[in-house]
Design a protein around this motif. Structure first.
Motif, mmCIF file in Angstrom:
data_model
loop_
_atom_site.group_PDB
_atom_site.id
_atom_site.type_symbol
_atom_site.label_atom_id
_atom_site.label_comp_id
_atom_site.label_asym_id
_atom_site.label_seq_id
_atom_site.Cartn_x
_atom_site.Cartn_y
_atom_site.Cartn_z
ATOM 1 N N PRO A 122 1.421 0.794 -12.644
ATOM 2 C CA PRO A 122 1.361 2.167 -13.141
ATOM 3 C C PRO A 122 0.938 3.226 -12.135
ATOM 4 O O PRO A 122 1.342 4.368 -12.239
ATOM 5 C CB PRO A 122 0.338 2.088 -14.284
ATOM 6 C CG PRO A 122 0.321 0.665 -14.694
ATOM 7 C CD PRO A 122 0.659 -0.131 -13.465
ATOM 8 N N ASP A 123 0.147 2.872 -11.119
ATOM 9 C CA ASP A 123 -0.347 3.889 -10.186
ATOM 10 C C ASP A 123 0.649 4.202 -9.070
ATOM 11 O O ASP A 123 0.330 4.917 -8.144
ATOM 12 C CB ASP A 123 -1.688 3.470 -9.604
ATOM 13 C CG ASP A 123 -1.599 2.190 -8.788
ATOM 14 O OD1 ASP A 123 -0.643 1.422 -8.965
ATOM 15 O OD2 ASP A 123 -2.508 1.955 -7.965
ATOM 16 N N ARG A 124 1.847 3.702 -9.137
ATOM 17 C CA ARG A 124 2.839 3.949 -8.074
ATOM 18 C C ARG A 124 3.640 5.146 -8.466
ATOM 19 O O ARG A 124 4.622 5.456 -8.533
ATOM 20 C CB ARG A 124 3.740 2.734 -7.857
ATOM 21 C CG ARG A 124 2.981 1.483 -7.565
ATOM 22 C CD ARG A 124 2.577 1.438 -6.118
ATOM 23 N NE ARG A 124 1.817 0.207 -5.912
ATOM 24 C CZ ARG A 124 0.752 0.119 -5.187
ATOM 25 N NH1 ARG A 124 0.284 1.146 -4.561
ATOM 26 N NH2 ARG A 124 0.118 -0.997 -5.025
ATOM 27 N N ASP A 173 0.861 -1.179 0.000
ATOM 28 C CA ASP A 173 0.000 0.000 0.000
ATOM 29 C C ASP A 173 0.898 1.230 0.000
ATOM 30 O O ASP A 173 1.536 1.540 1.012
ATOM 31 C CB ASP A 173 -0.918 -0.011 1.223
ATOM 32 C CG ASP A 173 -1.892 1.157 1.221
ATOM 33 O OD1 ASP A 173 -2.173 1.712 0.140
ATOM 34 O OD2 ASP A 173 -2.367 1.519 2.316
ATOM 35 N N VAL A 174 0.966 1.887 -1.143
ATOM 36 C CA VAL A 174 1.833 3.044 -1.306
ATOM 37 C C VAL A 174 0.969 4.297 -1.353
ATOM 38 O O VAL A 174 0.047 4.403 -2.164
ATOM 39 C CB VAL A 174 2.681 2.927 -2.599
ATOM 40 C CG1 VAL A 174 3.549 4.153 -2.787
ATOM 41 C CG2 VAL A 174 3.523 1.661 -2.558
ATOM 42 N N GLN A 175 1.265 5.221 -0.488
ATOM 43 C CA GLN A 175 0.540 6.489 -0.410
ATOM 44 C C GLN A 175 1.562 7.628 -0.415
ATOM 45 O O GLN A 175 2.469 7.626 0.422
ATOM 46 C CB GLN A 175 -0.275 6.553 0.890
ATOM 47 C CG GLN A 175 -1.178 5.366 1.112
ATOM 48 C CD GLN A 175 -2.573 5.596 0.599
ATOM 49 O OE1 GLN A 175 -3.047 6.722 0.531
ATOM 50 N NE2 GLN A 175 -3.247 4.528 0.238
ATOM 51 N N GLY A 176 1.408 8.549 -1.345
ATOM 52 C CA GLY A 176 2.316 9.697 -1.393
ATOM 53 C C GLY A 176 3.776 9.316 -1.562
ATOM 54 O O GLY A 176 4.650 9.972 -1.009
ATOM 55 N N GLY A 177 4.034 8.242 -2.308
ATOM 56 C CA GLY A 177 5.410 7.836 -2.567
ATOM 57 C C GLY A 177 6.085 7.118 -1.417
ATOM 58 O O GLY A 177 7.291 6.929 -1.415
ATOM 59 N N ARG A 178 5.303 6.678 -0.439
ATOM 60 C CA ARG A 178 5.845 5.980 0.735
ATOM 61 C C ARG A 178 5.069 4.685 0.953
ATOM 62 O O ARG A 178 3.862 4.642 0.770
ATOM 63 C CB ARG A 178 5.736 6.878 1.958
ATOM 64 C CG ARG A 178 6.351 6.307 3.226
ATOM 65 C CD ARG A 178 6.312 7.303 4.375
ATOM 66 N NE ARG A 178 7.082 8.505 4.110
ATOM 67 C CZ ARG A 178 8.390 8.649 4.313
ATOM 68 N NH1 ARG A 178 9.087 7.628 4.773
ATOM 69 N NH2 ARG A 178 8.996 9.787 4.062
ATOM 70 N N ALA A 189 11.643 -4.299 7.171
ATOM 71 C CA ALA A 189 12.666 -3.345 6.721
ATOM 72 C C ALA A 189 12.108 -2.222 5.858
ATOM 73 O O ALA A 189 12.617 -1.105 5.898
ATOM 74 C CB ALA A 189 13.758 -4.080 5.955
ATOM 75 N N LEU A 190 11.060 -2.508 5.071
ATOM 76 C CA LEU A 190 10.616 -1.528 4.076
ATOM 77 C C LEU A 190 9.350 -0.753 4.439
ATOM 78 O O LEU A 190 9.077 0.275 3.816
ATOM 79 C CB LEU A 190 10.422 -2.220 2.724
ATOM 80 C CG LEU A 190 11.675 -2.866 2.134
ATOM 81 C CD1 LEU A 190 11.378 -3.440 0.757
ATOM 82 C CD2 LEU A 190 12.838 -1.889 2.075
ATOM 83 N N THR A 191 8.596 -1.199 5.411
ATOM 84 C CA THR A 191 7.393 -0.457 5.801
ATOM 85 C C THR A 191 7.795 0.931 6.286
ATOM 86 O O THR A 191 8.677 1.081 7.121
ATOM 87 C CB THR A 191 6.609 -1.214 6.905
ATOM 88 O OG1 THR A 191 6.178 -2.464 6.368
ATOM 89 C CG2 THR A 191 5.404 -0.418 7.372
ATOM 90 N N GLY A 192 7.150 1.939 5.718
ATOM 91 C CA GLY A 192 7.435 3.331 6.071
ATOM 92 C C GLY A 192 8.481 3.998 5.198
ATOM 93 O O GLY A 192 8.664 5.214 5.268
ATOM 94 N N LYS A 193 9.161 3.233 4.361
ATOM 95 C CA LYS A 193 10.204 3.802 3.498
ATOM 96 C C LYS A 193 9.579 4.484 2.275
ATOM 97 O O LYS A 193 8.525 4.088 1.797
ATOM 98 C CB LYS A 193 11.143 2.703 2.993
ATOM 99 C CG LYS A 193 11.877 1.966 4.081
ATOM 100 C CD LYS A 193 13.130 2.687 4.457
ATOM 101 C CE LYS A 193 13.990 1.791 5.332
ATOM 102 N NZ LYS A 193 14.434 2.420 6.527
#
Length: 141
Positions: A139-141, A47-52, A76-80
């Motif tokens: 595409p929506d990322r 779930d990517v929101q605002g590039g994060r 490791a990647l959650t919140g990045k």
């Protein structure tokens, strides 16, 4: 950089027995990949929101390497941000493939550094990461 073997084994076993960030995310398409050579399977939801990466989860079945790699990846990647996540994924891939030594930025992912010596297990460790790449390349990322 290598972790002591006993520490690496403990981290891998812990993430296999108690995987973190599991289960589907409502409204987020998952990407499922298989390793036909060994039967491992993993589905990744990002779930990517605002590039994060706001939430990153997985489900799957397979060996300790594939399942602990998926669990460690979600932690490791959650919140990045996407660039941070892609950079860490590149470092992890290089370490697992034996192209570079792990760096402290990899944290507990260093537990999987020994996979670089086990050619057949590299695919296991990279399976969830390949699914993540596909999820992030929509595409929506």
């Amino acid at each position: 950089m290598l972790l002591p073997e006993t520490v690496a084994k403990q981290i891998i076993a812990d993430h296999q027995r108690r995987p973190r960030h599991t289960g589907a995310l409502d409204g987020v398409p998952g990407v499922t990949l298989d390793n036909p050579g060994c039967g491992d399977q993993v589905t990744v939801w990002a779930d990517v929101q605002g590039g994060r990466i706001g939430q990153l989860t997985f489900s799957g079945k397979g060996c300790a390497i594939s399942q602990s790699s998926a669990s460690l990846m979600t932690v490791a990647l959650t919140g990045k941000t996407l660039p941070e996540a892609r950079a860490l994924a590149g470092q992890f891939r290089a370490m697992v493939m034996g192209d570079a030594e792990g760096t402290p930025e990899l944290g507990d992912l260093l537990a999987l550094a020994g996979v670089s010596r086990l050619h057949a297990r590299r695919k296991c460790a990279l399976l969830p990461w390949r699914a993540l790449e596909q999820a992030l390349d929509t595409p929506d990322r």
